[in-house]
Design a protein around this motif. Structure first.
Motif, PDB file in Angstrom:
ATOM      1  N   GLU A  15      30.615   1.753 -21.652  1.00  0.00           N
ATOM      2  CA  GLU A  15      29.501   1.888 -22.597  1.00  0.00           C
ATOM      3  C   GLU A  15      28.271   1.162 -22.076  1.00  0.00           C
ATOM      4  O   GLU A  15      27.140   1.643 -22.227  1.00  0.00           O
ATOM      5  CB  GLU A  15      29.898   1.324 -23.968  1.00  0.00           C
ATOM      6  N   TYR A  16      28.484   0.015 -21.460  1.00  0.00           N
ATOM      7  CA  TYR A  16      27.359  -0.748 -20.892  1.00  0.00           C
ATOM      8  C   TYR A  16      26.784  -0.028 -19.670  1.00  0.00           C
ATOM      9  O   TYR A  16      25.589  -0.108 -19.412  1.00  0.00           O
ATOM     10  CB  TYR A  16      27.825  -2.161 -20.522  1.00  0.00           C
ATOM     11  N   VAL A  17      27.636   0.661 -18.933  1.00  0.00           N
ATOM     12  CA  VAL A  17      27.147   1.418 -17.772  1.00  0.00           C
ATOM     13  C   VAL A  17      26.233   2.551 -18.223  1.00  0.00           C
ATOM     14  O   VAL A  17      25.177   2.801 -17.630  1.00  0.00           O
ATOM     15  CB  VAL A  17      28.328   1.981 -16.955  1.00  0.00           C
ATOM     16  N   PHE A  18      26.624   3.240 -19.300  1.00  0.00           N
ATOM     17  CA  PHE A  18      25.868   4.399 -19.780  1.00  0.00           C
ATOM     18  C   PHE A  18      24.740   4.044 -20.748  1.00  0.00           C
ATOM     19  O   PHE A  18      23.995   4.928 -21.174  1.00  0.00           O
ATOM     20  CB  PHE A  18      26.808   5.395 -20.469  1.00  0.00           C
ATOM     21  N   ASN A  19      24.618   2.780 -21.096  1.00  0.00           N
ATOM     22  CA  ASN A  19      23.568   2.346 -22.024  1.00  0.00           C
ATOM     23  C   ASN A  19      22.182   2.637 -21.450  1.00  0.00           C
ATOM     24  O   ASN A  19      22.003   2.725 -20.232  1.00  0.00           O
ATOM     25  CB  ASN A  19      23.722   0.855 -22.312  1.00  0.00           C
ATOM     26  N   GLN A  20      21.209   2.762 -22.335  1.00  0.00           N
ATOM     27  CA  GLN A  20      19.839   3.056 -21.883  1.00  0.00           C
ATOM     28  C   GLN A  20      19.328   1.978 -20.936  1.00  0.00           C
ATOM     29  O   GLN A  20      18.546   2.262 -20.026  1.00  0.00           O
ATOM     30  CB  GLN A  20      18.908   3.194 -23.087  1.00  0.00           C
ATOM     31  N   GLN A  21      19.772   0.743 -21.143  1.00  0.00           N
ATOM     32  CA  GLN A  21      19.396  -0.353 -20.255  1.00  0.00           C
ATOM     33  C   GLN A  21      20.539  -0.719 -19.306  1.00  0.00           C
ATOM     34  O   GLN A  21      20.569  -1.823 -18.777  1.00  0.00           O
ATOM     35  CB  GLN A  21      19.019  -1.601 -21.092  1.00  0.00           C
ATOM     36  N   GLY A  22      21.469   0.216 -19.113  1.00  0.00           N
ATOM     37  CA  GLY A  22      22.656  -0.062 -18.327  1.00  0.00           C
ATOM     38  C   GLY A  22      22.474   0.099 -16.830  1.00  0.00           C
ATOM     39  O   GLY A  22      21.395   0.446 -16.327  1.00  0.00           O
ATOM     40  N   VAL A  23      23.579  -0.120 -16.124  1.00  0.00           N
ATOM     41  CA  VAL A  23      23.580  -0.125 -14.665  1.00  0.00           C
ATOM     42  C   VAL A  23      23.205   1.242 -14.095  1.00  0.00           C
ATOM     43  O   VAL A  23      22.439   1.335 -13.122  1.00  0.00           O
ATOM     44  CB  VAL A  23      24.973  -0.551 -14.135  1.00  0.00           C
ATOM     45  N   LEU A  24      23.728   2.316 -14.684  1.00  0.00           N
ATOM     46  CA  LEU A  24      23.485   3.648 -14.143  1.00  0.00           C
ATOM     47  C   LEU A  24      22.000   4.006 -14.182  1.00  0.00           C
ATOM     48  O   LEU A  24      21.435   4.489 -13.188  1.00  0.00           O
ATOM     49  CB  LEU A  24      24.299   4.689 -14.922  1.00  0.00           C
ATOM     50  N   ASN A  25      21.353   3.746 -15.322  1.00  0.00           N
ATOM     51  CA  ASN A  25      19.915   4.017 -15.419  1.00  0.00           C
ATOM     52  C   ASN A  25      19.112   3.131 -14.481  1.00  0.00           C
ATOM     53  O   ASN A  25      18.111   3.563 -13.903  1.00  0.00           O
ATOM     54  CB  ASN A  25      19.441   3.817 -16.860  1.00  0.00           C
ATOM     55  N   TRP A  26      19.553   1.886 -14.319  1.00  0.00           N
ATOM     56  CA  TRP A  26      18.854   0.952 -13.435  1.00  0.00           C
ATOM     57  C   TRP A  26      18.880   1.462 -11.994  1.00  0.00           C
ATOM     58  O   TRP A  26      17.870   1.433 -11.281  1.00  0.00           O
ATOM     59  CB  TRP A  26      19.509  -0.422 -13.535  1.00  0.00           C
ATOM     60  N   ILE A  27      20.057   1.984 -11.573  1.00  0.00           N
ATOM     61  CA  ILE A  27      20.182   2.508 -10.204  1.00  0.00           C
ATOM     62  C   ILE A  27      19.348   3.774 -10.029  1.00  0.00           C
ATOM     63  O   ILE A  27      18.598   3.912  -9.042  1.00  0.00           O
ATOM     64  CB  ILE A  27      21.664   2.791  -9.874  1.00  0.00           C
ATOM     65  N   LEU A  28      19.455   4.699 -10.970  1.00  0.00           N
ATOM     66  CA  LEU A  28      18.777   5.991 -10.830  1.00  0.00           C
ATOM     67  C   LEU A  28      17.261   5.866 -10.943  1.00  0.00           C
ATOM     68  O   LEU A  28      16.523   6.520 -10.199  1.00  0.00           O
ATOM     69  CB  LEU A  28      19.305   6.974 -11.886  1.00  0.00           C
ATOM     70  N   THR A  29      16.780   5.026 -11.856  1.00  0.00           N
ATOM     71  CA  THR A  29      15.327   4.838 -11.963  1.00  0.00           C
ATOM     72  C   THR A  29      14.802   4.054 -10.766  1.00  0.00           C
ATOM     73  O   THR A  29      13.707   4.328 -10.259  1.00  0.00           O
ATOM     74  CB  THR A  29      14.962   4.101 -13.273  1.00  0.00           C
ATOM     75  N   GLY A  30      15.594   3.081 -10.289  1.00  0.00           N
ATOM     76  CA  GLY A  30      15.186   2.307  -9.120  1.00  0.00           C
ATOM     77  C   GLY A  30      15.099   3.164  -7.869  1.00  0.00           C
ATOM     78  O   GLY A  30      14.264   2.933  -6.996  1.00  0.00           O
ATOM     79  N   ALA A  31      15.978   4.187  -7.805  1.00  0.00           N
ATOM     80  CA  ALA A  31      15.963   5.081  -6.639  1.00  0.00           C
ATOM     81  C   ALA A  31      14.944   6.205  -6.796  1.00  0.00           C
ATOM     82  O   ALA A  31      14.791   7.033  -5.887  1.00  0.00           O
ATOM     83  CB  ALA A  31      17.356   5.676  -6.434  1.00  0.00           C
ATOM     84  N   GLY A  32      14.276   6.240  -7.936  1.00  0.00           N
ATOM     85  CA  GLY A  32      13.269   7.268  -8.171  1.00  0.00           C
ATOM     86  C   GLY A  32      13.836   8.614  -8.578  1.00  0.00           C
ATOM     87  O   GLY A  32      13.128   9.623  -8.568  1.00  0.00           O
ATOM     88  N   LEU A  33      15.127   8.650  -8.950  1.00  0.00           N
ATOM     89  CA  LEU A  33      15.756   9.908  -9.348  1.00  0.00           C
ATOM     90  C   LEU A  33      15.527  10.228 -10.821  1.00  0.00           C
ATOM     91  O   LEU A  33      15.737  11.367 -11.256  1.00  0.00           O
ATOM     92  CB  LEU A  33      17.258   9.853  -9.054  1.00  0.00           C
ATOM     93  N   LEU A  34      15.123   9.213 -11.594  1.00  0.00           N
ATOM     94  CA  LEU A  34      14.810   9.406 -13.012  1.00  0.00           C
ATOM     95  C   LEU A  34      13.441   8.832 -13.319  1.00  0.00           C
ATOM     96  O   LEU A  34      13.093   7.753 -12.822  1.00  0.00           O
ATOM     97  CB  LEU A  34      15.858   8.720 -13.904  1.00  0.00           C
ATOM     98  N   ASP A  35      12.675   9.549 -14.150  1.00  0.00           N
ATOM     99  CA  ASP A  35      11.378   9.026 -14.577  1.00  0.00           C
ATOM    100  C   ASP A  35      11.537   8.014 -15.695  1.00  0.00           C
ATOM    101  O   ASP A  35      10.796   7.035 -15.773  1.00  0.00           O
ATOM    102  CB  ASP A  35      10.467  10.177 -15.051  1.00  0.00           C
TER     103      ASP A  35
END
Length: 287
Positions: A121-141
């Protein structure tokens, strides 16, 4: 043996048979009886014939749950039937540290599903690890709240279930791989067969019985998915993750419609038996 009574072997089996009767046969018979009744726990059961099944046929939530369970099955197939076979081939090699890798990969299997679901649940959270990785890599706006998005919620649960169980299925395949005579691979290698051809022509055909077992277990797991749904989404958003396993629980323990929940459970039971028999027939023909 002289003096041995005919019933002696049955006496040894009696404790196991008693447990089987109490914890499987009796609940199954009771559930079948309740599926033809209206029962809300408080009032005495009332026989209603096929009313529960007629209602089920026109129940949109039931069909939504059925479609979601089928999607669950299809989504788990590559994660629990295909990928573990490739991993088993990898860990069957004599490589440094391979035993440690096997142990680490099996750890999620023995971890509580509740603990796994809470962690993810923490991985998929809006402030979670997955969003952090994808936004940091420029894959998500912008971050996505995966478990609140009807499009992403079900794939997220499929990923969690697959990640947790993958090691168990890998061990099933590993047991099968270790029964294959290594001389077959040596002969194929001498004949100039590539690794891919050895895998396709030797490994896969000889692993068909184990693939059948894995596929049957994957079907049963997918159609009964409950814990991850209960902890992470409660069937939402907008019934996007409503599975048959969760719908049965909801009907019985949230709405106290024990008769209707038993009818849905009986249909699910029949469907799973039919799927298992079909899989057995198909794999028997190819083996």
């Amino acid at each position: 043996m002289p003096g041995q009574r005919w019933y002696t072997p049955y006496l040894f089996a009696l404790p196991a048979l008693a447990l089987f009767g109490v914890f499987f046969v009796w609940p199954a018979v009771t559930a079948i009886q309740l599926s033809f009744m209206k029962y809300d726990v408080v009032s005495p059961p009332e026989f209603t014939g096929l009313d529960n099944f007629v209602r089920l046929a026109g129940d949109e939530k039931f069909w939504t749950a059925t479609v979601n369970s089928v999607l669950f099955l299809l989504g788990l197939f590559p994660l629990l039937v295909v990928l573990p076979l490739l991993l088993a081939v990898l860990v069957n090699q004599k490589l440094p540290g391979i035993r440690t890798f096997r142990m680490l990969y099996y750890l999620p299997v023995v971890t509580s599903m509740v603990a796994v679901a809470v962690a993810w649940e923490y991985v998929f959270n809006q402030q979670g690890v997955l969003n952090w990785i994808l936004t940091g890599a420029g894959l998500l706006d912008q971050p996505i709240q995966y478990l609140l998005d009807p499009f992403w919620a079900l794939p997220a649960l499929i990923l969690v279930e697959g990640w947790k169980s993958m090691g168990f299925y890998m061990m099933i395949y590993l047991a099968g791989l270790q029964t294959i005579d290594t001389s077959l691979y040596e002969a194929a290698r001498v004949d100039g067969a590539s690794a891919w051809h050895r895998f396709r022509r030797i490994t896969v055909p000889l692993m068909v019985p184990y693939i059948a077992v894995a596929f049957t277990m994957e079907m049963l797991d997918a159609m009964q998915a409950f814990t991850s749904v209960y902890v992470m989404t409660r069937g939402g958003p907008q019934d996007a993750t409503l599975t048959l396993g969760y719908y049965i629980w909801s009907a019985g323990f949230e709405h106290y419609e024990m008769g209707y929940a038993s009818a849905v459970g009986l249909v699910l039971w029949v469907v799973m038996i039919a799927m298992a028999m079909l899989n057995h027939r198909l794999t028997r023909r190819t083996s």
